[in-house]
Motif scaffolding. Sequence first.
Motif, PDB file in Angstrom:
ATOM      1  N   ASP A 112       0.793  -1.230   0.000  1.00 54.81           N
ATOM      2  CA  ASP A 112       0.000   0.000   0.000  1.00 54.81           C
ATOM      3  C   ASP A 112       0.823   1.277   0.000  1.00 54.81           C
ATOM      4  O   ASP A 112       0.272   2.375  -0.104  1.00 54.81           O
ATOM      5  CB  ASP A 112      -0.997   0.014   1.158  1.00 54.81           C
TER       6      ASP A 112
ATOM      7  N   THR B  21       2.504   2.666   2.397  1.00 55.57           N
ATOM      8  CA  THR B  21       2.554   3.398   3.667  1.00 55.57           C
ATOM      9  C   THR B  21       3.749   3.006   4.523  1.00 55.57           C
ATOM     10  O   THR B  21       4.023   3.650   5.543  1.00 55.57           O
ATOM     11  CB  THR B  21       1.288   3.143   4.494  1.00 55.57           C
TER      12      THR B  21
ATOM     13  N   SER C 105       3.889  -0.310   5.464  1.00 53.54           N
ATOM     14  CA  SER C 105       3.461  -1.613   5.953  1.00 53.54           C
ATOM     15  C   SER C 105       3.962  -2.718   5.029  1.00 53.54           C
ATOM     16  O   SER C 105       4.167  -2.492   3.828  1.00 53.54           O
ATOM     17  CB  SER C 105       1.930  -1.680   6.022  1.00 53.54           C
TER      18      SER C 105
ATOM     19  N   ILE D 284     -10.020  -3.688  -1.822  1.00 56.34           N
ATOM     20  CA  ILE D 284     -10.058  -2.226  -1.976  1.00 56.34           C
ATOM     21  C   ILE D 284     -11.456  -1.861  -2.454  1.00 56.34           C
ATOM     22  O   ILE D 284     -11.910  -2.332  -3.495  1.00 56.34           O
ATOM     23  CB  ILE D 284      -9.012  -1.736  -2.991  1.00 56.34           C
TER      24      ILE D 284
ATOM     25  N   SER E 216     -12.473   2.225   1.360  1.00 54.75           N
ATOM     26  CA  SER E 216     -11.902   1.404   2.425  1.00 54.75           C
ATOM     27  C   SER E 216     -10.877   0.439   1.851  1.00 54.75           C
ATOM     28  O   SER E 216     -10.909   0.094   0.664  1.00 54.75           O
ATOM     29  CB  SER E 216     -12.988   0.624   3.174  1.00 54.75           C
ATOM     30  N   VAL E 217      -9.960   0.033   2.708  1.00 53.65           N
ATOM     31  CA  VAL E 217      -8.973  -1.001   2.394  1.00 53.65           C
ATOM     32  C   VAL E 217      -8.995  -1.952   3.572  1.00 53.65           C
ATOM     33  O   VAL E 217      -8.701  -1.543   4.701  1.00 53.65           O
ATOM     34  CB  VAL E 217      -7.564  -0.412   2.206  1.00 53.65           C
TER      35      VAL E 217
ATOM     36  N   THR F 266      -0.400   6.471  -1.945  1.00 53.09           N
ATOM     37  CA  THR F 266      -0.615   5.294  -1.109  1.00 53.09           C
ATOM     38  C   THR F 266      -2.031   4.799  -1.349  1.00 53.09           C
ATOM     39  O   THR F 266      -2.898   5.547  -1.804  1.00 53.09           O
ATOM     40  CB  THR F 266      -0.439   5.609   0.391  1.00 53.09           C
TER      41      THR F 266
ATOM     42  N   GLU G 295      -4.949   4.067   0.517  1.00 52.27           N
ATOM     43  CA  GLU G 295      -5.554   4.300   1.822  1.00 52.27           C
ATOM     44  C   GLU G 295      -6.927   4.935   1.639  1.00 52.27           C
ATOM     45  O   GLU G 295      -7.174   5.630   0.649  1.00 52.27           O
ATOM     46  CB  GLU G 295      -4.708   5.262   2.645  1.00 52.27           C
ATOM     47  N   PRO G 296      -7.821   4.742   2.604  1.00 55.19           N
ATOM     48  CA  PRO G 296      -9.123   5.406   2.536  1.00 55.19           C
ATOM     49  C   PRO G 296      -8.971   6.924   2.434  1.00 55.19           C
ATOM     50  O   PRO G 296      -8.146   7.525   3.117  1.00 55.19           O
ATOM     51  CB  PRO G 296      -9.801   4.999   3.849  1.00 55.19           C
TER      52      PRO G 296
ATOM     53  N   LYS H  44      -7.836   8.574  -0.118  1.00 58.86           N
ATOM     54  CA  LYS H  44      -6.930   8.928  -1.213  1.00 58.86           C
ATOM     55  C   LYS H  44      -7.615   8.645  -2.556  1.00 58.86           C
ATOM     56  O   LYS H  44      -8.589   7.886  -2.645  1.00 58.86           O
ATOM     57  CB  LYS H  44      -5.637   8.109  -1.122  1.00 58.86           C
TER      58      LYS H  44
END
Length: 444
Positions: free
Chosen positions: A33, A35, A37, A45, A54-55, A394, A396-397, A399
Motif C-alpha cells: 500500500d 505506507t 506496511s 479495496i 476502504s482497504v 498510497t 488508503e481510505p 486517497k
Amino acid sequence: MVTVTYESAGAATAFAPPETGELVVYRGLTLFDGTGSAPRPHMTIVVDGSVIRSVADESDVVAALADGAEVVDLSGHFATPGLIDAHQHLATPPDRPVAEAVLRRLVYGGVTGVRDMADDLRHVGDLARATRVGEIAGPDIYYAALMAGPSFFDDVRTHQVTQGATAGQVPWMQAITDATDLPLAVALARGTYASAIKIYADLDAALVAAVTAEAHRQGIAVWAHATVFPATPGQVVEAGVDTVSHVTLLAHESSTGPLTSYKNKPAVEHAALVTGRDPRLDALFARMRSQGTVLDATAGMWAADALADDDSAAIERARRNTELAIALTAQAHRAGVELATGTDYETDPDDPFPALYEELAFLVRRCGIPTLDVLRSATLVGTRSAGVDHLTGTVEPGKLADFVVFAQDPLADIDHLRTITLTVKRGRRFPRSAYTAERPRENR
C-alpha cells in the motif's frame, strides 16, 4: 442580458473518472500500500467513484457488497499504488499525436502521474486538462514553469517551446536577473497553473535563493537542477528548493574550479566520486535528508538504449556518467535521501512499456537499492516530488483510487512490472488487454 440558446456538449470524455456513488470492490489482492506496511494478502479495496472508501481484509467488505457494488475478483494478483514518472518532457517541441501516444502508454503501463519538467505550457496545460477530465487516456500531469539566466535562452529548446513568442519573455519560460520583479515573475508563472517553478541554469546562489523564497511565499514549489551554474549543489539545497534533478549534476559539489555557466561545465573528479564515499557528497546528502529535499535522480538515463549514440566520444561519456550515476545514487540512498523515479526520456514508440520500467530496474540491479525501497520511490516519494502526496501515492481510505495490478509480484522481481493487468486511475479502469501501441503519424 444575452440568452444562450445553444451550448455544445464539448469533447467526449471517454476516460472520465466515475461519479461518486459508483462502488467497485477489488477482491483477493496481495497489497503493497506504500505506507511502509509489509505487503498484505487477501485484501479488498473498495472504491467509491474516484476515491478509495476502504482497504480491508476480505472479511470486512459485507457492507460494500450490500450496497450493490460491482465486484472485481483479482485473487492471486498483486497491487501497488500508481507509479509516478518524476521527470518527463511532453512538449519539446509540441507534437500532440506523439504526446497522446506517450500518455496512453504511460497510463496503460501503470503510471498514474507525471511531473513535466518545463515545456511549452500552452500545449502541456491542454494535455493536463484533457487527461484530468478524461478526453484522452493518460496520467495526471503536474508541470513546471521555467526560470533561468538570460544567457540560457539561446538554447534551441527554449525557442521550440515558445514558438510565436520570445524565449525568456513568456510566463512559462522567464529570464531572471537582479533587476527582475520577482513577485510579478512568480505570479506570472503561477498563472500558467503550474505546480512549481523549475530553476534551470545560469543563476547565482543569491538569485536561486531569492526565487525560491518568493515562490514559497506565494505557495508554489521549486524544482531545480542539482547544479544551476554558477550556483553549486550545496547552494541550491541551502536555498530550500523542494526537489533537485539529475544525480550526475551533484558531482559538481566537488568541483574546485568555478562553475561559470550551464554550457561550460568543468570536469569532475570521476575516480574519487565513483567510489561512492566522497565526504563532500556525504555532507550534501545529510543536508538534503534533514531538509526533506527529494532527489529526482534520472539515474538510468545515460544507459538507455533510446539515447544511445554511435559516436565513440558520446559512448565513453555515457559510460562514465552511468558509473557516476550508480555510485552517487547508491550513496544518496544509503544517506537516507528520498529518491523519486524520473526518466527524462521515453522508449521507442514500438516498445510496449514506458521508460519508467527501465529506471526502476536500473535502481534495483545497477544501484543495488532494495526493490521495496524502489517501489516506494516510484509511488509515495514520486507524489511528494509533485506535491500531491496528500491526494495520492498510497492505497488508503480517502486517497484517490490510483493503483496498479500485476499478475506476478514486482517485489519478488522488478521485471514483474511487465505482468501488469490493470491500472486504476481516479477510479477509471485501464485494463492492459485494451492497450495496443499506436505509432503516431508523422507531421506534414
